[in-house]
Design an enzyme around this catalytic site. Sequence first.
Site, PDB file in Angstrom:
ATOM      1  N   TYR A 129       0.842  -1.206   0.000  1.00 38.69           N
ATOM      2  CA  TYR A 129       0.000   0.000   0.000  1.00 38.69           C
ATOM      3  C   TYR A 129       0.877   1.257   0.000  1.00 38.69           C
ATOM      4  CZ  TYR A 129      -3.149   3.605   1.879  1.00 38.69           C
ATOM      5  OH  TYR A 129      -3.854   4.762   2.099  1.00 38.69           O
TER       6      TYR A 129
HETATM    7  N1  NAP Z   1      -7.864   3.992   5.960  1.00 35.76           N
HETATM    8  C1  NAP Z   1      -6.958   4.823   6.435  1.00 35.76           C
HETATM    9  O1  NAP Z   1      -6.696   4.877   7.659  1.00 35.76           O
HETATM   10  C2  NAP Z   1      -6.238   5.753   5.480  1.00 35.76           C
HETATM   11  C3  NAP Z   1      -5.194   6.536   5.969  1.00 35.76           C
HETATM   12  C4  NAP Z   1      -4.593   7.454   5.105  1.00 35.76           C
HETATM   13  C5  NAP Z   1      -5.044   7.582   3.808  1.00 35.76           C
HETATM   14  N2  NAP Z   1      -6.061   6.791   3.345  1.00 35.76           N
HETATM   15  C6  NAP Z   1      -6.524   7.019   1.967  1.00 35.76           C
HETATM   16  O2  NAP Z   1      -7.703   7.828   2.042  1.00 35.76           O
HETATM   17  C7  NAP Z   1      -8.461   7.667   0.839  1.00 35.76           C
HETATM   18  C8  NAP Z   1      -9.942   7.543   1.141  1.00 35.76           C
HETATM   19  O3  NAP Z   1     -10.205   6.699   2.214  1.00 35.76           O
HETATM   20  P1  NAP Z   1     -11.718   6.261   2.559  1.00 35.76           P
HETATM   21  O4  NAP Z   1     -11.699   5.676   3.913  1.00 35.76           O
HETATM   22  O5  NAP Z   1     -12.671   7.345   2.200  1.00 35.76           O
HETATM   23  O6  NAP Z   1     -11.889   5.087   1.475  1.00 35.76           O
HETATM   24  P2  NAP Z   1     -13.147   4.191   1.112  1.00 35.76           P
HETATM   25  O7  NAP Z   1     -14.335   4.531   1.950  1.00 35.76           O
HETATM   26  O8  NAP Z   1     -12.692   2.776   1.068  1.00 35.76           O
HETATM   27  O9  NAP Z   1     -13.478   4.685  -0.379  1.00 35.76           O
HETATM   28  C9  NAP Z   1     -12.678   4.352  -1.448  1.00 35.76           C
HETATM   29  C10 NAP Z   1     -13.467   4.638  -2.722  1.00 35.76           C
HETATM   30  O10 NAP Z   1     -12.664   4.259  -3.838  1.00 35.76           O
HETATM   31  C11 NAP Z   1     -13.526   3.677  -4.793  1.00 35.76           C
HETATM   32  N3  NAP Z   1     -12.828   2.787  -5.715  1.00 35.76           N
HETATM   33  C12 NAP Z   1     -12.258   1.589  -5.464  1.00 35.76           C
HETATM   34  N4  NAP Z   1     -11.821   1.043  -6.592  1.00 35.76           N
HETATM   35  C13 NAP Z   1     -12.113   1.931  -7.588  1.00 35.76           C
HETATM   36  C14 NAP Z   1     -11.947   1.921  -8.990  1.00 35.76           C
HETATM   37  N5  NAP Z   1     -11.393   0.886  -9.647  1.00 35.76           N
HETATM   38  N6  NAP Z   1     -12.371   2.984  -9.702  1.00 35.76           N
HETATM   39  C15 NAP Z   1     -12.951   4.054  -9.083  1.00 35.76           C
HETATM   40  N7  NAP Z   1     -13.165   4.107  -7.755  1.00 35.76           N
HETATM   41  C16 NAP Z   1     -12.747   3.043  -7.029  1.00 35.76           C
HETATM   42  C17 NAP Z   1     -14.544   2.898  -3.973  1.00 35.76           C
HETATM   43  O11 NAP Z   1     -15.668   2.629  -4.777  1.00 35.76           O
HETATM   44  P3  NAP Z   1     -16.946   1.795  -4.223  1.00 35.76           P
HETATM   45  O12 NAP Z   1     -17.687   2.757  -3.330  1.00 35.76           O
HETATM   46  O13 NAP Z   1     -17.692   1.444  -5.461  1.00 35.76           O
HETATM   47  O14 NAP Z   1     -16.403   0.624  -3.470  1.00 35.76           O
HETATM   48  C18 NAP Z   1     -14.789   3.869  -2.831  1.00 35.76           C
HETATM   49  O15 NAP Z   1     -15.842   4.733  -3.158  1.00 35.76           O
HETATM   50  C19 NAP Z   1      -7.839   6.496   0.090  1.00 35.76           C
HETATM   51  O16 NAP Z   1      -7.008   7.003  -0.932  1.00 35.76           O
HETATM   52  C20 NAP Z   1      -6.994   5.821   1.170  1.00 35.76           C
HETATM   53  O17 NAP Z   1      -5.910   5.108   0.613  1.00 35.76           O
HETATM   54  C21 NAP Z   1      -6.654   5.885   4.146  1.00 35.76           C
END
Ligand code: NAP
Length: 214
Positions: A129
């Site tokens: 990641y």
């Molecule tokens: N989790 C953590 O603690 C953390 C920490 C730092 C940064 N981040 C980053 O923060 C960002 C957002 O996090 P979040 O919690 O809001 O994520 P999330 O709720 O998992 O949302 C991710 C979104 O990406 C979409 N997606 C996945 N595959 C895709 C594709 N092939 N084409 C277009 N869209 C796609 C998903 O679509 P669907 O709704 O259709 O599934 C979902 O809407 C991400 O970039 C993550 O890496 C996360």
Amino acid sequence: MKTLVIGANGKIGQHLVRLLVKQPEHTVKAMLRKPEQRPFFEDLEAETVVASLEGSVGELQKAMADCDAVVFTAGSGASTGADKTITVDLDGAAKAVEAAELAGIDRFIMVSALHADDRSHWTKEMTPYYIAKHHADRILQSSSLSYTIVRPGLLTDDPGTGKIAAAGKLDPGSIPREDVAAVIVACLKSTDLIDKVFELTSGDSQIEDALKNI
Ligand SMILES: NC(=O)c1ccc[n+]([C@@H]2O[C@H](COP(=O)([O-])OP(=O)(O)OC[C@H]3O[C@@H](n4cnc5c(N)ncnc54)[C@H](OP(=O)(O)O)[C@@H]3O)[C@@H](O)[C@H]2O)c1
């Protein structure tokens, strides 16, 4: 300004679209993977487009053709394997950057991750990641786009507090997704944050004050 939100149906994405539709002189287009995800955005009176980061650069270019800015807040998520980390978090981000350049978009906000530029923090389990986030950021930085890279810590679903810490380097910490969305809105409004990269956690400063020091 019209902004395409890639990952609009995600947790940050939904907060962000909710905030952007309330901004004067701002319109938003939500990029979704499935047509059945539309009703949430139609209720907000936000435009939608169905496209995938696993599709072609041309498909992404078409999705953003009438936009001025792109926010990348998509992610393959913890329930998929390293293959999706490569195709979505790395190559999907790279394709979005390429599409934005081809579409003549200027502004690009990337949601990266805390410590994406510091391998000493990468745990074995999370290394694929971090590699994806690290190189996606580097691709954006070497593009012609006016970028801002936001590197939040551990995301929570707690209500936003509006109080953050933002700096080039921060200690590990967490932040509500709602606050990350508010910071993205501030980035879209600010020309001072062009070509800046910063880490982001909850903290003691109001968003505007914290971002002044980046
Ligand atoms: N989790 C953590 O603690 C953390 C920490 C730092 C940064 N981040 C980053 O923060 C960002 C957002 O996090 P979040 O919690 O809001 O994520 P999330 O709720 O998992 O949302 C991710 C979104 O990406 C979409 N997606 C996945 N595959 C895709 C594709 N092939 N084409 C277009 N869209 C796609 C998903 O679509 P669907 O709704 O259709 O599934 C979902 O809407 C991400 O970039 C993550 O890496 C996360």
